[in-house]
Scaffold this active site. Structure first.
Site, PDB file in Angstrom:
ATOM      1  N   GLU A  20       0.817  -1.217  -0.021  1.00  0.00           N
ATOM      2  CA  GLU A  20       0.036  -0.004   0.062  1.00  0.00           C
ATOM      3  C   GLU A  20       0.827   1.252  -0.032  1.00  0.00           C
ATOM      4  O   GLU A  20       1.899   1.259   0.557  1.00  0.00           O
ATOM      5  CB  GLU A  20      -0.912  -0.092   0.959  1.00  0.00           C
ATOM      6  CG  GLU A  20      -1.946   1.068   1.151  1.00  0.00           C
ATOM      7  CD  GLU A  20      -2.622   1.158   2.621  1.00  0.00           C
ATOM      8  OE1 GLU A  20      -3.662   1.802   2.760  1.00  0.00           O
ATOM      9  OE2 GLU A  20      -2.230   0.616   3.523  1.00  0.00           O
ATOM     10  N   CYS A  71      -5.037  -3.188   2.848  1.00  0.00           N
ATOM     11  CA  CYS A  71      -4.709  -2.809   4.157  1.00  0.00           C
ATOM     12  C   CYS A  71      -5.903  -3.188   5.054  1.00  0.00           C
ATOM     13  O   CYS A  71      -6.431  -4.314   5.258  1.00  0.00           O
ATOM     14  CB  CYS A  71      -4.254  -1.499   4.396  1.00  0.00           C
ATOM     15  SG  CYS A  71      -3.193  -1.142   5.834  1.00  0.00           S
ATOM     16  N   LYS A 122      -9.486   1.471  -2.509  1.00  0.00           N
ATOM     17  CA  LYS A 122      -9.644   1.034  -0.977  1.00  0.00           C
ATOM     18  C   LYS A 122     -11.042   1.493  -0.645  1.00  0.00           C
ATOM     19  O   LYS A 122     -11.484   2.819  -0.392  1.00  0.00           O
ATOM     20  CB  LYS A 122      -8.670   1.677  -0.219  1.00  0.00           C
ATOM     21  CG  LYS A 122      -8.224   1.112   1.201  1.00  0.00           C
ATOM     22  CD  LYS A 122      -7.465   1.625   1.922  1.00  0.00           C
ATOM     23  CE  LYS A 122      -7.280   1.079   3.418  1.00  0.00           C
ATOM     24  NZ  LYS A 122      -6.139   1.665   4.343  1.00  0.00           N
TER      25      LYS A 122
END
Length: 284
Positions: free
Chosen positions: A43, A156, A115
């Site tokens: 990330e 994440c 994300k």
């Protein structure tokens, strides 16, 4: 069924996109030289800057991002599938996207993913994070078919929301991906167990490249890039927080074997959540 070599690139990204691209390119080339056909970076590979204003001064749209340009060039030169765990990308309207890219061996972007879950938390050690102040969340889960199998994309904090991975697995994902920049505190507590849990409950490989160490902006990330097999065994780990890479052989036949042993996806049933009197359903 397919067998391939996968690599996780562990970075310690700083504030300068061009410098981060140089560091990443060196490790990507080394991993490909060791036989990796699929290479994943963590990330925020292109930049880690905690200040919103400073970040916005350092990033641009994906069409002009030098890290993405490097990745497309290198993927084509090395004939690999290169998965950028995510980049900070400037969007119209003033916010950024935390966006992952899957680049094919011809250098074209085959898939991207923004994300979904924003890391808005206050940790016991005083750390406070508000990703939603800088990034617009995504809305769609992304699957992509590679020659080795079907991959699910996530980033994440998404790892704490198992529904994403279950839906990807139900739609045929054999490899789940969770490139990350886990804080040291949360990584020490939860990193390994979360990766293994997502693998076990879905009978899938989980590949998670990580940021690691003390970064230029003052944050500390956990490192420990991992590859977990569908039975929940860690088959590769970079057991520290320094930059580097780790390789593992992935055999998607093991996905079918794990799902045959424990057919959790096939056995899953819908249900209602009600109070004990059995009459009133509890709203979410």
């Amino acid at each position: 069924m397919a067998t391939f070599t996968a690599a996780c690139i562990q970075l310690r990204s700083g504030k300068t996109v061009a410098e981060n691209a140089v560091a990443a390119e060196q490790l990507i080339r080394q991993a490909a030289g060791d036989g990796a056909a699929y290479v994943q970076t963590p990330e925020m590979s292109n930049v880690l800057v905690r200040s919103r204003d400073e970040l916005m001064d350092r990033i641009g749209p994906e069409e002009t991002d030098p890290f993405l340009a490097m990745a497309r060039r290198v993927a084509a030169e090395l004939s690999i599938h290169l998965h950028l765990g995510s980049l900070a990308i400037l969007k119209e309207g003033g916010n950024a996207a935390n966006r992952a890219f899957l680049i094919g061996p011809n250098g074209d972007v085959q898939a991207s993913y923004d994300k979904i879950h924003m890391f808005d938390v206050d940790l016991p050690n005083g750390e406070s994070w508000r990703e939603s102040a800088t990034y617009d969340p995504g809305h769609d889960s992304t699957l992509v078919d590679l020659p080795f199998g079907r991959f699910g994309m996530a980033v994440c904090y998404d790892v704490r929301f198992p529904a994403i991975f279950r839906e990807q697995a139900k739609r045929g994902a054999e490899v789940l991906t969770v490139p990350a920049a886990f804080t040291r505190q949360t990584g020490e507590a939860h990193w390994h167990v979360l990766q293994r849990a997502r693998a076990i409950e879905n009978g899938a490989y989980v590949i998670s490249a990580a940021q690691g160490g003390l970064h230029e902006d003052g944050r500390e990330t956990y490192g420990h890039s991992l590859i977990v097999d569908p039975w929940g065994q860690v088959i590769a780990e970079l057991d520290h927080d320094a930059p580097g890479y780790v390789l593992a052989t992935v055999d998607t036949e093991n996905v079918a074997k794990a799902r045959a042993r424990i057919p959790a996806i096939a056995n899953e049933r819908g249900f209602a959540c009600r109070l004990a009197d059995g009459l009133k359903e509890i709203p979410a």
